[in-house]
Enzyme design. Sequence first.
Site, mmCIF file in Angstrom:
data_model
loop_
_atom_site.group_PDB
_atom_site.id
_atom_site.type_symbol
_atom_site.label_atom_id
_atom_site.label_comp_id
_atom_site.label_asym_id
_atom_site.label_seq_id
_atom_site.Cartn_x
_atom_site.Cartn_y
_atom_site.Cartn_z
ATOM 1 N N GLU A 184 -2.784 -7.775 -1.218
ATOM 2 C CA GLU A 184 -3.198 -7.579 0.167
ATOM 3 C C GLU A 184 -3.947 -6.245 0.218
ATOM 4 O O GLU A 184 -3.429 -5.233 -0.259
ATOM 5 C CB GLU A 184 -1.978 -7.540 1.081
ATOM 6 C CG GLU A 184 -1.182 -8.834 1.095
ATOM 7 C CD GLU A 184 0.111 -8.692 1.876
ATOM 8 O OE1 GLU A 184 0.058 -8.694 3.119
ATOM 9 O OE2 GLU A 184 1.167 -8.566 1.231
ATOM 10 N N ARG A 203 11.369 -7.754 -10.459
ATOM 11 C CA ARG A 203 10.519 -6.586 -10.214
ATOM 12 C C ARG A 203 10.831 -5.475 -11.209
ATOM 13 O O ARG A 203 11.933 -5.379 -11.734
ATOM 14 C CB ARG A 203 10.738 -6.052 -8.799
ATOM 15 C CG ARG A 203 10.301 -7.005 -7.714
ATOM 16 C CD ARG A 203 10.370 -6.350 -6.362
ATOM 17 N NE ARG A 203 9.390 -5.275 -6.228
ATOM 18 C CZ ARG A 203 9.196 -4.589 -5.102
ATOM 19 N NH1 ARG A 203 9.916 -4.854 -4.033
ATOM 20 N NH2 ARG A 203 8.279 -3.639 -5.053
ATOM 21 N N LYS A 218 4.895 0.428 -0.352
ATOM 22 C CA LYS A 218 3.639 0.829 0.284
ATOM 23 C C LYS A 218 3.899 1.658 1.528
ATOM 24 O O LYS A 218 3.158 2.603 1.827
ATOM 25 C CB LYS A 218 2.808 -0.405 0.647
ATOM 26 C CG LYS A 218 2.091 -1.050 -0.523
ATOM 27 C CD LYS A 218 1.226 -2.195 -0.027
ATOM 28 C CE LYS A 218 0.498 -2.888 -1.182
ATOM 29 N NZ LYS A 218 -0.329 -4.017 -0.692
#
Length: 555
Positions: A38, A265, A275
């Site tokens: 994104e 992860r 983020k």
Amino acid sequence: MNNGNNDFVPSNFIHRIIDKDIEEGIYGGRVHTRFPPEPNGYLHIGSAYAININYTIKEKYNGKFNLRFDDTDPKKEDVEYVNAIIEDMKWLGCDWEDRLFYASDYFEALYEYAVKLIKKSKAYVCDLTAEEIREYRGTLTEPGKDSPYRNRTIEENLDLFERMKNGEFPEGAKTLRAKIDMTSPNTNMRDPVLYRIQYTKHYRTGDKWCIYPMYDYTHPISDALENITHSLCSIEFLNHRPLYDWVLNEIDDFKTPPKQREFGRMSLKGVVTSKRYLREMVEGGYVDGWDDPRMPTLRGLRRRGYTPEAVRHFLGEIGISKDGSLVDGAMLEHSLRNDLKLKAPRRMAVLQPLKLVITNYPEGQVEWLDADNNPENPEMGTRKIPFSREIYIEREDFMEDPPKKFYRLFPGNEVRLRHAYFVKCEKVIKDDKTGEVVEIHCTYDPETKSGTGFTGRKVKGTIHWVSASHAVKAEVRLYDNFLLDKEDKKDWKEKINPNSLIILDDCYLEPSLGEASIEDKFQFLRHGYFCVDSKYTSNEKLVFNRAVSLKDSYK
């Protein structure tokens, strides 16, 4: 792009899934992966982990790889991030050939598929507010309840959805929701929102649209339209997989839809990769932008002095697992040292200078001595370094009253100047007011010149130096972890390391470093590996960042 391990990629559970698909003839033996960022921030080391998984699988199976921007939330997205992501992925070594895509390329198709779902009575327009939708959704232990607008007719839903697209309703007034099951144990399946109204200009489509599709709706369709075979994502999307499959099954336009599969992860100890937190660090002025060398962004790592080869080697060493992994940052440093030890030229740099005068060396005389560029890589050859009467040494290499086993300079002691001569400390000059040592006087033995086969007396200490009249002045920045490992502190702001950046602005380097270019890397003898800073270096000022120290603490 390979992982730095001679193209050897250990088998893992994802490979076994793909091997089985190939054996059964699914997708006709094709393997096609993608990385779908994104464009609302900069790539970080966790992003690189996901990129590496998708890209190395493409390479292992001689498949294809796409870069696609999932740009469906114009309030958070910007072309700045698009350009940065493209640049960082190229730096990392990725090649998507001509397969650069955007979810916004598919807005028309996504709208038509939404209309198809409405006609199948699988989607409806809902007037509940965002807060009411959350209340109706229920909890992990309690089922949700149906929206009062769930049973609108197909005709009414088609009309309302078109009017949403035409901008007839205010932002937040209506959404398009999937009609699935409000009692599902998976809350993602409780009539999730597919479209929302948002009067925000999109960086690519401008004002053409005022309704934007949600990520969970857009993602599977984009994968299918691009002929992706294996949609690989991190473990937090595991509970989203049923919705991924539901969207593609209900649309029913794709003969062999892609499979979503999840991997654990990767997190680095003491490093924040959220983020939201990274944005807080930047916008709050805690760091010097997204490319601050203390940031875990690829921009930050690159500016600090990391190489793409080192990053890829690190990622290859971690491997792939179903569970998340917490990795010691020393592993990343280890990979950088391994990469630079044969590449980086050796240079002498004095970071905290103390002047040394060789009293019996002829005034005005300069010798150009031979020095190897990298003793571990003889092919890098040699260079010339100037030697003169006045030099700088490291302040820590002299002590007036040393402890036992201190083998460097002190009154009456003799050491070797690297690539040069033996010198003996004869006199100490101090500041009359502070008592600080400001200069030391030594004598040299001209018979002890390096490279002449001298086999006389031995000395235990060798120190580096630079000629005072030839040295290049520079600023050197020493970096440490931005956050301290304080388990008792919950807020990252309480873990900030006050010594994460130390700026030394009175450093002296051997003259060849004055010709260094942006991002050139060197080993400063005894100090570590350093990189020419890309942000603050100018024609008037030379700035070096320490990428990593010489000591390898990784076991």
